[in-house]
Design an enzyme around this catalytic site. Structure first.
Site, PDB file in Angstrom:
ATOM      1  N   LYS A 160      28.983  76.456 -47.386  1.00 31.10           N
ATOM      2  CA  LYS A 160      29.327  77.455 -46.385  1.00 31.10           C
ATOM      3  C   LYS A 160      29.337  76.758 -45.035  1.00 31.10           C
ATOM      4  CE  LYS A 160      28.181  82.029 -44.769  1.00 31.10           C
ATOM      5  NZ  LYS A 160      27.364  83.210 -45.016  1.00 31.10           N
TER       6      LYS A 160
ATOM      7  N   LYS B 197      33.460  78.328 -48.718  1.00 26.80           N
ATOM      8  CA  LYS B 197      33.671  79.382 -47.727  1.00 26.80           C
ATOM      9  C   LYS B 197      33.661  78.798 -46.329  1.00 26.80           C
ATOM     10  CE  LYS B 197      31.434  83.593 -46.215  1.00 26.80           C
ATOM     11  NZ  LYS B 197      30.266  84.410 -46.330  1.00 26.80           N
TER      12      LYS B 197
HETATM   13  C1  PBG Z   1      26.179  86.108 -44.221  1.00 31.61           C
HETATM   14  C2  PBG Z   1      27.571  86.293 -44.677  1.00 31.61           C
HETATM   15  C3  PBG Z   1      28.721  86.108 -43.886  1.00 31.61           C
HETATM   16  C4  PBG Z   1      29.814  86.376 -44.701  1.00 31.61           C
HETATM   17  C5  PBG Z   1      29.337  86.718 -45.964  1.00 31.61           C
HETATM   18  N1  PBG Z   1      27.931  86.656 -45.929  1.00 31.61           N
HETATM   19  C6  PBG Z   1      28.899  85.809 -42.462  1.00 31.61           C
HETATM   20  C7  PBG Z   1      28.012  84.934 -41.768  1.00 31.61           C
HETATM   21  O1  PBG Z   1      27.465  84.031 -42.335  1.00 31.61           O
HETATM   22  O2  PBG Z   1      27.832  85.155 -40.578  1.00 31.61           O
HETATM   23  C8  PBG Z   1      31.219  86.254 -44.229  1.00 31.61           C
HETATM   24  C9  PBG Z   1      32.238  87.018 -44.964  1.00 31.61           C
HETATM   25  C10 PBG Z   1      33.532  87.112 -44.249  1.00 31.61           C
HETATM   26  O3  PBG Z   1      33.703  86.635 -43.112  1.00 31.61           O
HETATM   27  O4  PBG Z   1      34.438  87.696 -44.827  1.00 31.61           O
HETATM   28  N2  PBG Z   1      25.219  85.964 -45.136  1.00 31.61           N
END
Ligand code: PBG
Length: 358
Positions: free
Chosen positions: A228, A282
């Protein structure tokens, strides 16, 4: 003069190439330079393009992320994500039923909980009756044939929007992991099929695995957000779960620097050693190189998350008439397949499933 077809010459006044210098264009013909290999032969008709198509997007590739809120009969539009709604559990059940009928294999749930329920440690994750767990139980009972993936992370529950316990300006790793693992067990008890930890804390996969196993949830799988990245593309999501105004600072101390791919490999290897069943990349489209890298290196089930910002960019450009939104949607998802993804989390899932049905 070359006409391209070898047929009758174009009248000089209509010839767009009337200044084309024959000598300077070279003396070798196209067949000479290509050795008569012409890739356009297989592109000449729809049937032959279909015949040689290498990758396909099917409904089996789709995971649908949905946003939940408390209440009844709530279907609240999310301004930054046109076409996406926050849904109360009763509405979500109806929508998930529709998704299952369309053949979508799984959903992923994200709660937007009332601000008054959030605290510095995100302790609501430890409530067996929090919004996530109530939704899982209700959806599982109503639509048993669809897979349910829950996000094991603290950010929907913390008053500061971070994914970890925050003490003196520091995200405390081990305490966060302990809390997320306990939360994951509650998610499994509520009926979640796959736990998807999204916080990038060190050791979370191994600790969650042993917590699940110790509590008799050997069959509950883990999909790690293995890589991520620290990304601007999560912007609209933070609006969706109400953390946009809360978040102070950034998430650079836990997410991966967008510049790094060797680190992404190491993160993924570590998650595999700790026992993840699947890995996820991601955001999606800007990180297709990482999808390919992980698939080639580990051959695990590999998923990509087409995140909120990617979705909103396509929707915004389409709303302005700048691109064909439907074609961009299909093309972007096919690109994930080409890069080696086994499936994609996408807010477009129901629209795609409808389109694939024809
Ligand atoms: C946080 C989380 C995020 C997303 C999924 N889980 C955002 C972040 O880390 O701030 C992002 C999903 C998206 O942008 O569609 N645990």
């Amino acid at each position: 003069m070359r006409t391209g077809t070898g047929e009758t010459a174009v009248p000089a006044e209509l010839d767009m190439n009337r200044f084309a210098p024959t000598k300077a264009a070279g003396t070798r013909t196209v067949d000479e330079v290509t050795g008569s290999r012409r890739l356009r032969r297989m592109r000449k008709a729809a049937w032959s393009r279909r015949l040689v198509q290498e990758n396909h997007l099917t409904v089996d590739d789709l995971i649908w992320p949905i946003f939940l809120v408390d209440g009844e009969n709530v279907r609240e539009p999310i301004a930054a994500m046109p076409g996406v709604f926050r849904m109360s559990i009763d509405v979500a059940i109806r929508e998930v039923e529709r998704a299952a009928k369309l053949g979508i294999p799984a959903i992923a749930t994200f709660p937007n909980v009332d601000l008054s329920l959030r605290d510095v440690t995100g302790s609501l994750i430890l409530d067996p009756d929090n919004l996530t767990n109530r939704a899982t139980r209700a959806i599982k009972a109503a639509v048993p044939e669809i897979g349910i993936i829950t996000d094991a992370a603290l950010d929907p529950f913390t008053s500061h929007g971070h994914d970890g316990v925050l003490r003196d300006g520091i995200i405390v790793n081990d305490e966060t992991v302990e809390q997320v693992a306990a939360g994951a067990v509650l998610q499994a008890a509520a009926g979640a099929d796959i736990i998807a930890p999204s916080d990038m804390m060190d050791g979370r996969i191994g600790v969650i695995r042993s917590a699940l196993d110790d509590n008799g949830f050997q069959d509950v799988a883990i999909m790690s957000y293995a890589t991520k990245f620290d990304s601007a593309f999560y912007g609209p999501y933070r609006d969706a779960i109400g953390t946009a105004g809360l978040l102070k600072g950034d998430k650079k101390t836990y997410y991966i620097n967008a510049a790094n791919s060797a680190e992404a490999l190491r993160e993924t290897e570590q998650d595999i050693l700790e026992g993840t069943d699947m890995v996820m990349v991601k955001p999606g489209l800007p990180y297709l190189d990482i999808v390919r890298l992980l698939k080639d290196a580990f051959a695990l089930p590999t998923f990509a998350y087409q995140v909120s910002g990617e979705y909103s960019m396509i929707q915004a450009a389409a709303a302005n008439g700048w691109i064909d939104g439907e074609r961009a949607m299909m093309e972007s998802l096919l690109a994930f397949k080409r890069a080696g993804a086994d499936g994609i989390l996408t807010y477009f899932a129901p629209a795609v499933a409808e389109k694939l049905k024809g």
